[in-house]
Design an enzyme around this catalytic site. Structure first.
Site, short mmCIF file in Angstrom:
data_model
loop_
_atom_site.label_atom_id
_atom_site.label_comp_id
_atom_site.label_asym_id
_atom_site.label_seq_id
_atom_site.Cartn_x
_atom_site.Cartn_y
_atom_site.Cartn_z
N SER A 78 0.89 -1.32 -0.13
CA SER A 78 0.12 -0.04 0.12
C SER A 78 0.83 1.41 0.10
CB SER A 78 -1.05 0.04 1.09
OG SER A 78 -1.54 1.34 1.16
N HIS A 97 -1.21 -1.22 -4.30
CA HIS A 97 -2.58 -0.82 -3.82
C HIS A 97 -2.55 0.66 -3.63
CE1 HIS A 97 -6.06 -2.13 -1.39
NE2 HIS A 97 -5.77 -1.25 -0.56
N ASP A 155 -4.69 3.41 -2.06
CA ASP A 155 -5.63 4.11 -0.98
C ASP A 155 -6.21 5.47 -1.41
OD1 ASP A 155 -5.71 1.63 0.70
OD2 ASP A 155 -3.90 2.36 1.15
N MET A 200 -9.10 7.96 -0.46
CA MET A 200 -9.81 8.32 0.57
C MET A 200 -10.21 9.92 0.33
SD MET A 200 -7.70 6.81 3.96
CE MET A 200 -6.59 5.41 3.82
N HIS A 249 -8.25 0.97 -4.31
CA HIS A 249 -9.22 0.95 -3.16
C HIS A 249 -9.85 2.14 -3.16
CE1 HIS A 249 -9.72 -0.32 1.40
NE2 HIS A 249 -11.02 -0.15 0.55
N MET A 268 -11.91 4.28 -1.20
CA MET A 268 -12.92 4.54 0.27
C MET A 268 -13.58 5.97 0.16
SD MET A 268 -9.80 2.81 2.67
CE MET A 268 -8.62 3.07 1.64
N MET A 285 -11.48 -5.79 4.95
CA MET A 285 -10.83 -4.94 5.73
C MET A 285 -10.55 -5.60 7.23
SD MET A 285 -10.10 -2.49 4.15
CE MET A 285 -9.23 -1.47 5.29
N ASP A 310 -6.68 -6.69 4.08
CA ASP A 310 -5.91 -5.19 4.31
C ASP A 310 -5.94 -4.87 5.63
OD1 ASP A 310 -5.05 -2.54 4.21
OD2 ASP A 310 -6.45 -1.73 2.66
#
Length: 241
Positions: free
Chosen positions: A10, A35, A37, A39, A68, A70, A143, A181
């Site tokens: 990540s 990966h 992330d 957000m 991913h 979020m 998660m 994760d």
């Protein structure tokens, strides 16, 4: 479901001032995915990467991008990220409205763009939410921490949710990848989720926090493979999940 372990470092834990260098290191070091992330500061209490970053990242690595999301409005924002050419996109079940068909719409949008589709589950979300869609999914992301920040401790009992997803997939006659994760490294949590059926292991600080990223990736993969082979039993098995 016992394919060979795949490590997805990540980049939330990478050096943002030297991102291209760090991504090159994990690519040379045997990572299977990057990966990413994303957000939005609303769905989770942090604000990280956006469309321009993902678009540039795609240009500097040959590794598949595991994006991913979020975010609180994935149906509206998915087209923005899909234009960047990600290989895998995870949307959170908690951000989709099932009665209005948003689960199917999100999965179909991802597939129509040529990417692989994944449903992500926060620790409090039941595994059974994936059951109606399991045949359409390429991966399920479980998660093992509450999303928002790196370096958190693994939530004990996550391996039971992984095992439940495996059960749902086998009953449907399919075998999507299962990703976990949060809190993974060369440790018992990795052994537990690997034995339960995890294929893809997200590692943030356990990878980028090490001086030798290749050795870190190899160590996590070896730990997972040994657990898959031996049927490792977590020291907290039997406790309430």
């Amino acid at each position: 479901m016992f394919t060979s372990p795949k490590i997805a470092p990540s980049i939330l834990s990478a050096d943002f001032m030297n991102m291209e260098r760090d991504v090159a290191e994990i690519e040379a070091g045997g990572a299977s995915f990057v990966h990413v992330d994303v957000m939005d500061g609303h769905f989770v209490p942090n604000l990280t990467l956006g469309v321009p970053f993902v678009k540039q990242l795609e240009k500097v690595t040959n590794l598949p991008l595991d994006v991913h999301l979020m975010i609180s409005n994935p149906i509206q924002q998915l087209p923005w990220f899909l234009e960047c050419g990600p290989d895998m996109v995870s949307v959170h079940a908690e951000a989709l409205d099932e009665p209005t068909g948003e689960f199917d719409r999100a999965i179909d949008m991802i597939h129509e763009a040529g990417a692989k589709a994944c449903l992500a589950l926060k620790p409090d979300m039941r595994a059974s939410v994936v059951e109606p869609y399991i045949a359409k999914l390429d991966m399920v992301l479980v998660m093992s921490v509450y999303p928002g920040f790196s370096g958190q401790k693994f939530i004990e009992g996550t391996e039971k949710k992984v095992a439940r997803v495996v059960e749902i997939a086998r009953a449907a006659g399919v075998a999507p990848l299962i990703e976990v994760d949060g809190g993974l490294g060369v440790n018992d949590p990795t052994r537990a989720v690997a034995a339960a059926g995890c294929d893809v292991f997200v590692a943030g600080s356990a990878c980028f926090g090490q001086a030798d990223r290749a050795a870190a990736i190899a160590g996590i993969a070896r730990t997972a493979a040994e657990a898959q082979a031996s049927g490792f039993v977590a020291p907290w098995e039997g406790r309430e999940a």
